[in-house]
Design a protein around this motif. Structure first.
Motif, short mmCIF file in Angstrom:
data_model
loop_
_atom_site.label_atom_id
_atom_site.label_comp_id
_atom_site.label_asym_id
_atom_site.label_seq_id
_atom_site.Cartn_x
_atom_site.Cartn_y
_atom_site.Cartn_z
N LEU A 159 8.55 -21.04 14.98
CA LEU A 159 8.00 -21.46 13.99
C LEU A 159 8.36 -20.95 12.54
CD1 LEU A 159 4.06 -21.52 15.15
CD2 LEU A 159 5.47 -23.54 14.45
N GLY A 160 9.17 -20.06 12.68
CA GLY A 160 9.91 -19.38 11.41
C GLY A 160 8.89 -18.43 10.88
N LEU A 161 7.95 -17.89 11.61
CA LEU A 161 7.02 -17.00 11.16
C LEU A 161 7.42 -15.45 11.50
CD1 LEU A 161 3.73 -19.28 11.37
CD2 LEU A 161 5.07 -18.56 9.20
N LEU A 162 8.17 -15.44 12.21
CA LEU A 162 8.37 -13.91 12.69
C LEU A 162 9.99 -13.36 12.45
CD1 LEU A 162 6.59 -11.87 14.20
CD2 LEU A 162 7.61 -12.45 16.44
N ASP A 163 10.17 -12.20 11.86
CA ASP A 163 11.51 -11.78 11.56
C ASP A 163 11.58 -10.65 12.35
OD1 ASP A 163 13.84 -11.68 10.55
OD2 ASP A 163 13.26 -10.59 8.80
N SER A 171 4.68 -8.13 6.60
CA SER A 171 4.76 -6.93 5.76
C SER A 171 5.49 -5.96 6.29
CB SER A 171 3.26 -6.65 5.52
OG SER A 171 2.91 -5.81 4.73
N ALA A 172 5.44 -5.88 7.63
CA ALA A 172 6.40 -4.67 8.42
C ALA A 172 7.78 -5.09 8.18
CB ALA A 172 5.94 -4.46 9.89
N ALA A 173 8.15 -6.44 8.16
CA ALA A 173 9.49 -6.62 8.13
C ALA A 173 9.96 -6.30 6.67
CB ALA A 173 9.68 -7.99 8.51
N ARG A 174 8.92 -6.29 5.84
CA ARG A 174 9.60 -5.80 4.28
C ARG A 174 9.77 -4.39 4.26
NH1 ARG A 174 7.18 -9.36 0.54
NH2 ARG A 174 8.26 -7.52 -1.19
N LEU A 175 9.09 -3.67 5.04
CA LEU A 175 9.35 -2.33 5.21
C LEU A 175 10.61 -1.65 6.10
CD1 LEU A 175 5.80 -1.05 5.66
CD2 LEU A 175 7.17 -0.43 3.90
N ALA A 176 10.82 -2.66 7.02
CA ALA A 176 11.88 -2.17 8.27
C ALA A 176 13.17 -2.19 7.67
CB ALA A 176 11.84 -3.03 9.36
N ALA A 177 13.98 -1.05 8.03
CA ALA A 177 15.46 -1.36 7.82
C ALA A 177 16.24 -2.30 8.74
CB ALA A 177 16.04 0.21 8.22
N PRO A 178 17.22 -2.68 8.20
CA PRO A 178 17.96 -3.86 8.78
C PRO A 178 18.02 -3.77 10.36
CG PRO A 178 19.07 -3.24 6.94
CD PRO A 178 18.21 -2.03 7.32
N ASP A 179 18.04 -2.67 10.97
CA ASP A 179 18.01 -2.57 12.32
C ASP A 179 16.63 -1.71 12.94
OD1 ASP A 179 19.25 -3.21 14.86
OD2 ASP A 179 19.79 -1.06 14.95
N GLY A 180 15.67 -1.99 12.07
CA GLY A 180 14.37 -1.17 12.55
C GLY A 180 13.54 -1.61 13.44
N VAL A 181 12.69 -0.89 13.96
CA VAL A 181 11.86 -1.35 15.37
C VAL A 181 10.47 -1.06 14.82
CG1 VAL A 181 11.19 -0.40 17.64
CG2 VAL A 181 13.81 -0.59 16.93
N LEU A 182 9.60 -2.03 15.45
CA LEU A 182 8.38 -1.93 15.53
C LEU A 182 8.01 -1.55 16.99
CD1 LEU A 182 5.39 -2.50 14.10
CD2 LEU A 182 5.65 -4.85 14.56
N SER A 183 7.16 -0.46 17.04
CA SER A 183 6.77 -0.10 18.38
C SER A 183 5.04 -0.22 18.63
CB SER A 183 7.38 1.06 18.79
OG SER A 183 6.97 1.88 20.06
N VAL A 184 4.55 -0.80 19.54
CA VAL A 184 3.30 -1.11 19.48
C VAL A 184 2.61 -1.02 21.03
CG1 VAL A 184 3.46 -2.68 17.69
CG2 VAL A 184 3.47 -3.70 20.18
N ALA A 185 1.48 -0.48 21.00
CA ALA A 185 0.58 -0.17 22.07
C ALA A 185 -0.52 -1.27 21.96
CB ALA A 185 0.26 1.26 22.43
N ALA A 193 0.92 -1.19 -0.26
CA ALA A 193 -0.18 0.25 0.15
C ALA A 193 0.91 1.32 0.04
CB ALA A 193 -0.83 0.11 1.13
N VAL A 194 2.00 1.09 0.57
CA VAL A 194 2.92 2.47 0.73
C VAL A 194 3.64 2.66 -0.32
CG1 VAL A 194 2.65 2.30 3.42
CG2 VAL A 194 4.75 1.20 1.86
N PRO A 195 4.51 3.64 -0.68
CA PRO A 195 5.23 3.75 -1.94
C PRO A 195 6.51 2.79 -1.81
CG PRO A 195 4.57 6.03 -0.85
CD PRO A 195 4.20 4.91 0.01
N ALA A 196 6.91 2.34 -2.80
CA ALA A 196 8.04 1.26 -2.88
C ALA A 196 9.24 1.83 -2.30
CB ALA A 196 8.00 0.62 -4.52
N ALA A 197 9.37 2.98 -2.43
CA ALA A 197 10.60 3.71 -2.06
C ALA A 197 10.93 3.36 -0.53
CB ALA A 197 10.58 5.36 -2.32
N LEU A 198 9.86 3.14 0.41
CA LEU A 198 10.09 2.97 1.61
C LEU A 198 10.45 1.61 2.03
CD1 LEU A 198 6.73 4.79 3.16
CD2 LEU A 198 9.39 5.58 3.20
N LEU A 199 10.17 0.56 1.30
CA LEU A 199 10.80 -0.75 1.43
C LEU A 199 12.10 -0.84 1.70
CD1 LEU A 199 9.00 -2.45 -1.76
CD2 LEU A 199 8.30 -2.64 0.85
N GLY A 200 12.19 -1.45 3.09
CA GLY A 200 13.73 -1.65 3.52
C GLY A 200 14.22 -0.45 4.17
#
Length: 334
Positions: free
Chosen positions: A227-231, A106-120, A76-83
Motif C-alpha cells: 500500500l506504500g505505507l511502510l518504509d 515516525s520511526a522511519a524519520r529517525l532511522a539511519a539509512p540502514d537502521g533497524v527496528l527491533s520489536v518484541a 518528541a525526541v531531539p531533532a539531532a537524532l533525525l535520520g
C-alpha cells in the motif's frame, strides 16, 4: 540466544540506539555502556513509583531522556537524532499504540539509512489476548485514517470483555492449558462502554489495541508495504518464545511484488495464520479424535516453501529480463 540478544541482534555499543518503553528491563542500558536514548511514557521517578509494588528490581529503571506521551515520536525526541538512529528497540510497545502505521512512519524519520527496528510482540494465542480476534490490515488503516491518538471504543470494550488469565497468569506460552478464565466481569465491560469518550482531554487509557501471531504480523508488513505505507522491510522473524515473538525490520522498502507473487504470498500467510489458530485451539481444548485426517503443519510449511520458491523464480526472471535489456543497450550501434 536469550531475549536481550534477539532484541539487540548484531548491535554494538558504538551505535546510536533509541529504546522505547524499556521500564525495568532495558535491553541496551546506558549503565552498561550502550549509547542509548531512553524514551518512556513517564520520568524515572514516576516509573519507579509505578513498579514499586511489583516483584521487579526498580533500580534497573534508567533515567528517561524523552518522556513521550502524545504526538509523533520523531517530534518528541531531539531533532539531532533525525535520520541518525542505528537501532530502535520497542519491546511490547507496538500493541499499545493507537496508530501503528503512524509509528512506523515516525520511526522511519529517525532511522539511519540502514537502521533497524527491533520489536518484541505478545503472541495473541498465548497471553491474555487469547480470546480476541487477530488484527487485520484494515483495522490499522482505519486507525491511521482517523489519526488515532486515543484508543477506540472497540479496543476499550474488547479489552474489558475478553481479556483472560490461565491459573492467574497473563501469559503462559505454547503449552497445553486449562480453560482460560475471563479477567473482568461483564459489568466492567458494560461500564467501559457506557462511559467511553474519544475526547483527547482527560487521562489516557492504555490497552492492547492490536493482536498478532508471527504470520499475522508478517502479513500486515507485506500488505502495508504494497500500500506504500511502510518504509521498512521484514528481515527476520523469530518465535514464538514463551508468549512472545521477535521481529527485526530494516529501514527501506524492498519494493512491491508482481501481482501473482503477491497473491500467492498473501494466501500462504493467511493459511499459516489458520494453522497458528489451530495450534492454539489444540493446546487449549485438546486435539480432536480425527486429528490425523487434518492437514498437518508440515504440509502447511511445504506450501510455504513452494510459494517462496515460486516468488524467487519470478524475481529471477525479472532480473534476467533486466540484465538482457542492459546488455542490449550497451551493444555498439552498427
Amino acid at each position: 540466544m536469550n531475549r536481550t540478544d534477539k532484541l539487540l541482534g548484531t548491535a554494538t555499543r558504538s551505535l546510536q540506539i533509541i529504546e522505547i518503553g524499556a521500564g525495568y528491563c532495558p535491553a541496551a542500558p546506558k549503565s552498561q555502556g550502550w549509547n542509548t536514548h531512553v524514551v518512556d511514557h513517564a520520568a524515572q521517578d514516576a516509573l519507579r513509583q509505578k513498579y514499586s509494588a511489583a516483584a521487579v528490581d526498580t533500580r534497573s529503571i534508567e533515567a528517561v531522556d524523552t518522556v513521550w506521551q502524545a504526538g509523533a515520536l520523531h517530534e518528541a525526541v531531539p531533532a539531532a537524532l533525525l535520520g541518525r538512529v542505528d537501532l530502535i528497540i520497542a519491546s511490547h510497545v507496538l500493541e499499545h499504540l493507537p496508530d501503528l502505521i503512524g509509528f512506523f512512519a515516525s520511526a522511519a524519520r529517525l532511522a539511519a539509512p540502514d537502521g533497524v527496528l527491533s520489536v518484541a510482540l505478545p503472541d495473541r494465542r498465548y497471553c491474555f489476548d487469547c480470546f480476541k480476534p487477530w488484527t487485520t490490515t484494515g483495522g490499522l488503516l482505519e486507525a491511521h485514517h482517523r489519526g488515532a491518538s486515543r484508543h477506540s471504543l472497540k479496543t476499550a470494550f474488547d479489552h474489558m470483555a475478553y481479556s483472560a488469565v490461565v491459573d492467574g497468569q497473563l501469559g503462559w506460552g505454547a503449552k497445553p492449558i486449562g480453560r482460560p478464565a475471563l479477567l473482568d466481569p461483564f459489568a466492567a465491560a458494560a461500564a467501559t462502554a457506557a462511559s467511553f469518550s474519544d475526547a483527547t482531554t482527560g487521562p489516557y487509557q492504555d490497552y492492547h489495541a492490536w493482536q498478532f501471531t508471527p504470520a499475522g504480523f508478517e502479513l500486515t508488513v507485506l500488505e502495508l508495504t504494497e500500500l506504500g505505507l511502510l518504509d521498512w522491510h521484514l528481515e527476520s522473524l523469530d518465535g514464538p518464545d514463551n508468549f512472545e515473538f521477535f521481529a527485526s525490520l530494516r529501514h527501506g522498502s524492498r519494493g512491491r511484488m508482481q501481482p501473482e507473487a503477491l497473491q500467492s504470498a498473501r494466501q500462504n500467510l493467511l493459511v499459516r495464520q489458520l494453522a497458528e489458530a489451530r495450534e492454539q485451539i489444540d493446546l487449549m481444548l485438546g486435539r480432536p479424535e480425527n486429528a490425523s485426517a487434518l492437514p498437518g503443519r508440515n504440509q502447511v510449511e511445504c506450501r510455504a516453501l513452494a510459494d517462496q520458491l515460486a516468488k524467487q523464480d519470478i524475481r529471477l526472471r525479472e532480473m534476467t529480463d533486466t540484465l538482457a535489456a542492459i546488455q542490449a543497450s550497451l551493444k555498439p550501434a552498427t
